[in-house]
Design a protein around this motif. Structure first.
Motif, PDB file in Angstrom:
ATOM      1  N   MET A   1      13.496  -8.939  20.867  1.00  0.00           N
ATOM      2  CA  MET A   1      12.251 -10.319  20.393  1.00  0.00           C
ATOM      3  C   MET A   1      10.709  -9.658  20.460  1.00  0.00           C
ATOM      4  SD  MET A   1      12.630 -13.222  20.046  1.00  0.00           S
ATOM      5  CE  MET A   1      13.613 -14.746  20.889  1.00  0.00           C
ATOM      6  N   THR A   2      10.659  -8.773  20.959  1.00  0.00           N
ATOM      7  CA  THR A   2       9.687  -7.732  21.463  1.00  0.00           C
ATOM      8  C   THR A   2       8.872  -7.172  19.875  1.00  0.00           C
ATOM      9  OG1 THR A   2       9.539  -8.262  23.740  1.00  0.00           O
ATOM     10  CG2 THR A   2       8.449  -6.068  22.429  1.00  0.00           C
ATOM     11  N   VAL A   3      10.010  -5.853  19.609  1.00  0.00           N
ATOM     12  CA  VAL A   3       9.512  -5.712  18.505  1.00  0.00           C
ATOM     13  C   VAL A   3       9.342  -6.543  16.959  1.00  0.00           C
ATOM     14  CG1 VAL A   3      10.887  -3.641  16.579  1.00  0.00           C
ATOM     15  CG2 VAL A   3      11.584  -3.627  19.117  1.00  0.00           C
ATOM     16  N   ILE A   4       9.969  -7.431  16.694  1.00  0.00           N
ATOM     17  CA  ILE A   4       9.512  -8.443  16.229  1.00  0.00           C
ATOM     18  C   ILE A   4       8.589  -8.800  15.911  1.00  0.00           C
ATOM     19  CG2 ILE A   4      10.874 -10.617  14.800  1.00  0.00           C
ATOM     20  CD1 ILE A   4      13.516  -9.822  15.908  1.00  0.00           C
ATOM     21  N   ALA A   5       8.258  -9.407  17.314  1.00  0.00           N
ATOM     22  CA  ALA A   5       7.105  -9.860  17.613  1.00  0.00           C
ATOM     23  C   ALA A   5       5.896  -8.805  17.615  1.00  0.00           C
ATOM     24  CB  ALA A   5       6.461 -10.431  18.576  1.00  0.00           C
ATOM     25  N   THR A   6       6.228  -7.343  18.052  1.00  0.00           N
ATOM     26  CA  THR A   6       5.425  -6.703  16.836  1.00  0.00           C
ATOM     27  C   THR A   6       4.874  -6.286  15.679  1.00  0.00           C
ATOM     28  OG1 THR A   6       5.733  -5.420  19.776  1.00  0.00           O
ATOM     29  CG2 THR A   6       4.505  -4.282  17.640  1.00  0.00           C
ATOM     30  N   ARG A   7       6.354  -6.424  15.503  1.00  0.00           N
ATOM     31  CA  ARG A   7       5.799  -5.804  13.636  1.00  0.00           C
ATOM     32  C   ARG A   7       4.826  -6.768  13.203  1.00  0.00           C
ATOM     33  NH1 ARG A   7      11.765  -4.592  11.324  1.00  0.00           N
ATOM     34  NH2 ARG A   7      11.059  -7.521  11.574  1.00  0.00           N
ATOM     35  N   SER A   8       5.752  -8.106  13.280  1.00  0.00           N
ATOM     36  CA  SER A   8       4.954  -8.698  12.567  1.00  0.00           C
ATOM     37  C   SER A   8       3.333  -9.154  12.981  1.00  0.00           C
ATOM     38  CB  SER A   8       6.175 -10.687  12.723  1.00  0.00           C
ATOM     39  OG  SER A   8       7.128 -10.857  12.386  1.00  0.00           O
ATOM     40  N   THR A   9       2.884  -9.078  14.015  1.00  0.00           N
ATOM     41  CA  THR A   9       1.651  -9.236  14.024  1.00  0.00           C
ATOM     42  C   THR A   9       0.552  -8.640  13.440  1.00  0.00           C
ATOM     43  OG1 THR A   9       1.894  -8.618  16.338  1.00  0.00           O
ATOM     44  CG2 THR A   9       1.699 -10.435  16.190  1.00  0.00           C
ATOM     45  N   VAL A  10       1.559  -6.745  14.252  1.00  0.00           N
ATOM     46  CA  VAL A  10       0.781  -5.092  13.129  1.00  0.00           C
ATOM     47  C   VAL A  10       0.374  -5.899  11.597  1.00  0.00           C
ATOM     48  CG1 VAL A  10       1.116  -3.128  12.267  1.00  0.00           C
ATOM     49  CG2 VAL A  10       1.181  -4.253  14.532  1.00  0.00           C
ATOM     50  N   HIS A  11       1.797  -5.893  10.556  1.00  0.00           N
ATOM     51  CA  HIS A  11       1.376  -6.479   9.262  1.00  0.00           C
ATOM     52  C   HIS A  11       0.561  -7.561   8.754  1.00  0.00           C
ATOM     53  CE1 HIS A  11       4.132  -3.029   8.943  1.00  0.00           C
ATOM     54  NE2 HIS A  11       5.039  -4.089   9.309  1.00  0.00           N
ATOM     55  N   ALA A  12       0.575  -8.307  10.069  1.00  0.00           N
ATOM     56  CA  ALA A  12      -0.661  -9.516   9.645  1.00  0.00           C
ATOM     57  C   ALA A  12      -2.131  -9.224  10.093  1.00  0.00           C
ATOM     58  CB  ALA A  12       0.323 -10.995  10.476  1.00  0.00           C
ATOM     59  N   GLY A  13      -2.326  -8.197  10.201  1.00  0.00           N
ATOM     60  CA  GLY A  13      -3.486  -6.960  10.788  1.00  0.00           C
ATOM     61  C   GLY A  13      -4.290  -7.899  11.822  1.00  0.00           C
ATOM     62  N   ALA A  14      -3.044  -7.941  13.142  1.00  0.00           N
ATOM     63  CA  ALA A  14      -4.122  -8.331  14.771  1.00  0.00           C
ATOM     64  C   ALA A  14      -4.539  -7.268  14.775  1.00  0.00           C
ATOM     65  CB  ALA A  14      -3.089  -9.229  15.204  1.00  0.00           C
ATOM     66  N   SER A  15      -5.526  -7.391  15.596  1.00  0.00           N
ATOM     67  CA  SER A  15      -5.531  -6.634  16.478  1.00  0.00           C
ATOM     68  C   SER A  15      -4.913  -5.520  17.394  1.00  0.00           C
ATOM     69  CB  SER A  15      -7.222  -6.186  17.091  1.00  0.00           C
ATOM     70  OG  SER A  15      -7.149  -7.545  18.330  1.00  0.00           O
ATOM     71  N   ALA A  16      -5.258  -4.699  18.287  1.00  0.00           N
ATOM     72  CA  ALA A  16      -3.745  -4.213  19.011  1.00  0.00           C
ATOM     73  C   ALA A  16      -3.671  -4.206  20.663  1.00  0.00           C
ATOM     74  CB  ALA A  16      -4.769  -2.370  19.692  1.00  0.00           C
ATOM     75  N   PRO A  17      -5.213  -5.631  21.079  1.00  0.00           N
ATOM     76  CA  PRO A  17      -4.801  -6.749  22.448  1.00  0.00           C
ATOM     77  C   PRO A  17      -4.178  -7.663  21.621  1.00  0.00           C
ATOM     78  CG  PRO A  17      -6.952  -5.242  22.306  1.00  0.00           C
ATOM     79  CD  PRO A  17      -6.573  -4.927  20.726  1.00  0.00           C
ATOM     80  N   ALA A  18      -4.076  -8.146  20.490  1.00  0.00           N
ATOM     81  CA  ALA A  18      -4.028  -8.865  20.014  1.00  0.00           C
ATOM     82  C   ALA A  18      -2.289  -9.320  20.261  1.00  0.00           C
ATOM     83  CB  ALA A  18      -4.319  -9.750  18.861  1.00  0.00           C
ATOM     84  N   VAL A  19      -2.009  -7.667  19.217  1.00  0.00           N
ATOM     85  CA  VAL A  19       0.012  -7.203  19.053  1.00  0.00           C
ATOM     86  C   VAL A  19       0.975  -7.281  20.683  1.00  0.00           C
ATOM     87  CG1 VAL A  19       1.257  -5.187  18.490  1.00  0.00           C
ATOM     88  CG2 VAL A  19      -0.693  -5.815  17.383  1.00  0.00           C
ATOM     89  N   LEU A  20      -0.682  -6.772  21.913  1.00  0.00           N
ATOM     90  CA  LEU A  20       0.358  -6.309  22.297  1.00  0.00           C
ATOM     91  C   LEU A  20       0.405  -7.503  23.533  1.00  0.00           C
ATOM     92  CD1 LEU A  20      -1.894  -3.456  24.389  1.00  0.00           C
ATOM     93  CD2 LEU A  20       1.187  -3.196  23.255  1.00  0.00           C
ATOM     94  N   ILE A  21      -0.442  -8.859  23.603  1.00  0.00           N
ATOM     95  CA  ILE A  21      -0.437 -10.119  24.073  1.00  0.00           C
ATOM     96  C   ILE A  21       0.887 -10.675  23.394  1.00  0.00           C
ATOM     97  CG2 ILE A  21      -1.258 -12.318  24.796  1.00  0.00           C
ATOM     98  CD1 ILE A  21      -4.184 -10.204  24.738  1.00  0.00           C
ATOM     99  N   LEU A  22       0.729 -10.889  22.067  1.00  0.00           N
ATOM    100  CA  LEU A  22       1.769 -12.177  21.826  1.00  0.00           C
ATOM    101  C   LEU A  22       3.422 -10.982  21.541  1.00  0.00           C
ATOM    102  CD1 LEU A  22      -0.150 -12.642  17.999  1.00  0.00           C
ATOM    103  CD2 LEU A  22       0.413 -14.271  19.845  1.00  0.00           C
ATOM    104  N   ALA A  23       3.325  -9.769  21.325  1.00  0.00           N
ATOM    105  CA  ALA A  23       4.711  -9.238  21.758  1.00  0.00           C
ATOM    106  C   ALA A  23       5.166  -9.624  23.431  1.00  0.00           C
ATOM    107  CB  ALA A  23       4.304  -7.680  21.714  1.00  0.00           C
ATOM    108  N   VAL A  24       3.945  -8.942  24.244  1.00  0.00           N
ATOM    109  CA  VAL A  24       4.632  -9.283  25.550  1.00  0.00           C
ATOM    110  C   VAL A  24       5.049 -10.806  26.033  1.00  0.00           C
ATOM    111  CG1 VAL A  24       4.297  -9.434  27.801  1.00  0.00           C
ATOM    112  CG2 VAL A  24       3.971  -7.514  26.640  1.00  0.00           C
TER     113      VAL A  24
END
Length: 124
Positions: A1-24
């Motif tokens: 789940m973590t990796v899927i959320a990380t990959r999706s938010t990175v490809h959506a262009g989110a900032s690093a803090p947003a990526v970390l929060i959504l992944a966690v």
């Protein structure tokens, strides 16, 4: 789940803090759903905080590997392997994060009914 959320938010262009929060959040929610589907009465997340740390580490590894120039499936495979290795190490070695401010609780009728220290079952 973590990796899927990380990959999706990175490809959506989110900032690093947003990526970390959504992944966690995604990794944590995935652990709770898994525990509930397995029939556990109390999800392990509520008493073993290691899930959040492994999710955060995996998401960070994905971001760092992407910024280091890894492309394709390498960041995904690296972060998934890291999350898996950390989780299995924690299970194998029975590792848990320390509890801050944890104190012993007196119970009256089991774990769901705490009794204040100055009151007992026969105190008026």
């Amino acid at each position: 789940m973590t990796v899927i959320a990380t990959r999706s938010t990175v490809h959506a262009g989110a900032s690093a803090p947003a990526v970390l929060i959504l992944a966690v959040l995604s990794g944590t929610a995935g652990e709770i759903v898994r525990d509930l589907l397995c029939g556990r009465r109390l999800p392990q997340l509520l008493h073993e905080e290691i899930y959040t740390l492994t999710s955060l580490t995996g998401a960070t590894a994905y971001l760092v590997s992407g910024r280091a120039g890894f492309t394709g499936t390498a960041p995904t495979a690296l972060s998934a392997a890291l999350v898996f290795a950390l989780r299995m190490t924690a299970v194998r070695l029975d590792l848990h994060l320390p509890r801050l401010g944890h104190r012993q609780t007196v119970y009256r009728d089991g774990p769901r009914c705490p009794v204040p220290p100055n009151q007992g079952p026969h105190t008026p």
